[in-house]
Design an enzyme around this catalytic site. Structure first.
Site, PDB file in Angstrom:
ATOM      1  N   ALA A   1      22.499 -90.924  75.776  1.00 39.62           N
ATOM      2  CA  ALA A   1      21.883 -89.814  75.022  1.00 39.62           C
ATOM      3  C   ALA A   1      22.927 -88.710  74.892  1.00 39.62           C
ATOM      4  O   ALA A   1      22.704 -87.554  75.253  1.00 39.62           O
ATOM      5  CB  ALA A   1      20.600 -89.318  75.685  1.00 39.62           C
TER       6      ALA A   1
ATOM      7  N   HIS B   1      28.782 -84.142  76.836  1.00 43.05           N
ATOM      8  CA  HIS B   1      29.441 -85.415  77.162  1.00 43.05           C
ATOM      9  C   HIS B   1      30.731 -85.580  76.339  1.00 43.05           C
ATOM     10  O   HIS B   1      31.753 -86.034  76.846  1.00 43.05           O
ATOM     11  CB  HIS B   1      28.533 -86.601  76.830  1.00 43.05           C
ATOM     12  CG  HIS B   1      27.246 -86.636  77.578  1.00 43.05           C
ATOM     13  ND1 HIS B   1      26.030 -86.435  76.977  1.00 43.05           N
ATOM     14  CD2 HIS B   1      26.970 -86.868  78.886  1.00 43.05           C
ATOM     15  CE1 HIS B   1      25.060 -86.542  77.867  1.00 43.05           C
ATOM     16  NE2 HIS B   1      25.597 -86.802  79.037  1.00 43.05           N
TER      17      HIS B   1
END
Ligand code: AMP
Length: 280
Positions: free
Chosen positions: A34, A39
Site C-alpha cells: 500500500a 515508502h
C-alpha cells in the site's frame, strides 16, 4: 520499466548472488505495501545510495496483534509495482508466506528494553513480529544497507539494536517522515479513514507541534499533556494510547526537553490507530 517481482527465496538468492559477484552494493526497503510517498522516499534514498535496490512487500501476520487489523490491512500490489516504476528499483520481493514462515517455523527474535514502552506496551508481540521478519529479510536479501522511516521511530531503534546485537552486516539508515500537505504523517492506514475522519486526522500533528513549542519554551510534560489529550478527544479522537516525551536514542521517559528528545503519540480516530513522532 516495472521491476521484476520475485516470490521465492531461491529466485531472490540467485539474483543477489549475481549482484554480489559483480561487486554491487545492495539496499533493501522493507514494506507491507500500500505504498505512498513515504515508502517511495525510502526507495529513492536507497536508489541514490546503492547499486541495486530491493523493495520487499510482505504483510507480516506476526506483527498484527488483532486479526481484524490484519484482514483490513490494504493490499495493492499492482499499484505498488507501478509506483516504484519511476524510481527504477531492481527487484520487488513479495515472498509467498511459506518463504518467510515455512511449516515448523519456531524461532522468534525478541529485542528487550526498547520494546517495553510506547507501541510495545499496547501491542503485545508486535515488535517480536517486526524483529523476526526484519531479521529474516536482512538475511534473505543479504543487503548492505536497509532504509527505514522515522515515522515508525521505535521500530527504527529496535531494528538498529537487533542488527547490532546479532552482528548482521547491514547499515540501517533512518529517513525523515513524509507528510501530507495538512501535516498528517503518511501511512497506509490513512486509507482506512472515512472522508469525515480524514479531515480530523491532522489535529494529531497540530497538537504535537504546539506541544513542541511549549516544551521549547521550557514547559514540562506534566503541565501540557492533559490539555493536549483533551484537545485530541474534543477533535474526535476516541482514545489516546500515549503522548510522551522520550530520549531519541534509548527511548527513556523525559519530562523536560533535552537535546535529542522526541515527542511520541498514538491515538485512535474512528477505529484507526494513528501514530506520529517529532523531534523536539
Ligand atoms: P510499513 O509499510 O508501514 O511497514 O512501512 C514500511 C517502511 O516505510 C517503514 O520503514 C516505515 O517507517 C516507512 N514509512 C511509513 N510511513 C512513512 C512516512 N510517512 N514517511 C517516511 N517513511 C515512512
Amino acid at each position: 520499466m516495472i521491476a521484476p517481482i520475485e516470490r521465492r527465496l531461491s529466485g531472490l538468492r540467485a539474483q543477489t548472488a549475481a549482484w554480489r559477484k559483480a561487486g554491487e552494493s545492495i539496499g533493501v526497503v522493507p514494506t507491507m505495501g500500500a505504498l505512498h510517498q513515504g515508502h517511495l522516499s525510502l526507495a529513492r534514498a536507497a536508489r541514490e545510495r546503492c547499486d541495486r535496490v530491493i523493495v520487499t512487500i510482505f504483510v507480516n501476520p506476526k506483527q498484527f496483534n488483532n486479526p481484524d487489523d490484519l484482514d483490513s490491512y490494504p493490499r495493492t500490489e499492482g499499484d505498488d509495482a507501478k509506483k516504484l516504476e519511476s524510481i527504477g528499483v531492481d527487484l520487488i520481493y513479495v515472498p509467498d508466506p511459506e518463504q518467510i514462515y515455512p511449516n515448523g517455523f519456531a524461532t522468534t527474535v525478541s529485542v528487550s528494553g526498547l520494546t517495553d514502552m510506547l507501541c510495545g506496551a499496547d501491542r503485545a508481540g508486535h515488535f517480536d513480529g517486526v524483529a523476526t521478519v526484519v531479521t529474516k529479510l536482512f538475511l534473505q536479501t543479504q543487503a548492505d544497507f536497509a532504509f527505514f522511516g522515522e515515522k515508525d521511530y521505535q521500530q527504527l531503534q529496535v531494528v538498529r539494536q537487533l542488527a547490532r546485537d546479532l552482528d548482521i552486516p547491514i547499515e540501517v539508515i533512518g529517513c525523515p517522515t513524509i507528510r501530507e500537505e495538512d501535516g498528517l504523517a503518511m501511512s497506509s492506514r490513512n486509507l482506512l479513514l472515512s472522508d469525515r475522519s480524514r479531515i480530523k486526522a491532522p489535529v494529531l500533528a497540530e497538537v504535537m507541534e504546539d506541544m513542541r513549542d511549549q516544551l521549547q519554551k521550557g514547559e514540562g510534560m506534566q503541565q501540557i499533556t492533559e490539555p493536549a489529550k483533551a484537545r485530541l478527544l474534543a477533535a474526535g479522537f476516541t482514545q489516546v494510547d500515549y503522548l510522551e516525551l522520550r530520549d531519541g536514542q534509548n527511548l527513556s521517559l523525559l519530562d523536560q526537553s533535552l537535546p535529542g528528545a522526541r515527542l511520541f503519540a498514538a491515538a485512535w480516530l474512528a477505529g484507526v490507530r494513528l501514530i506520529d513522532n517529532i523531534a523536539v
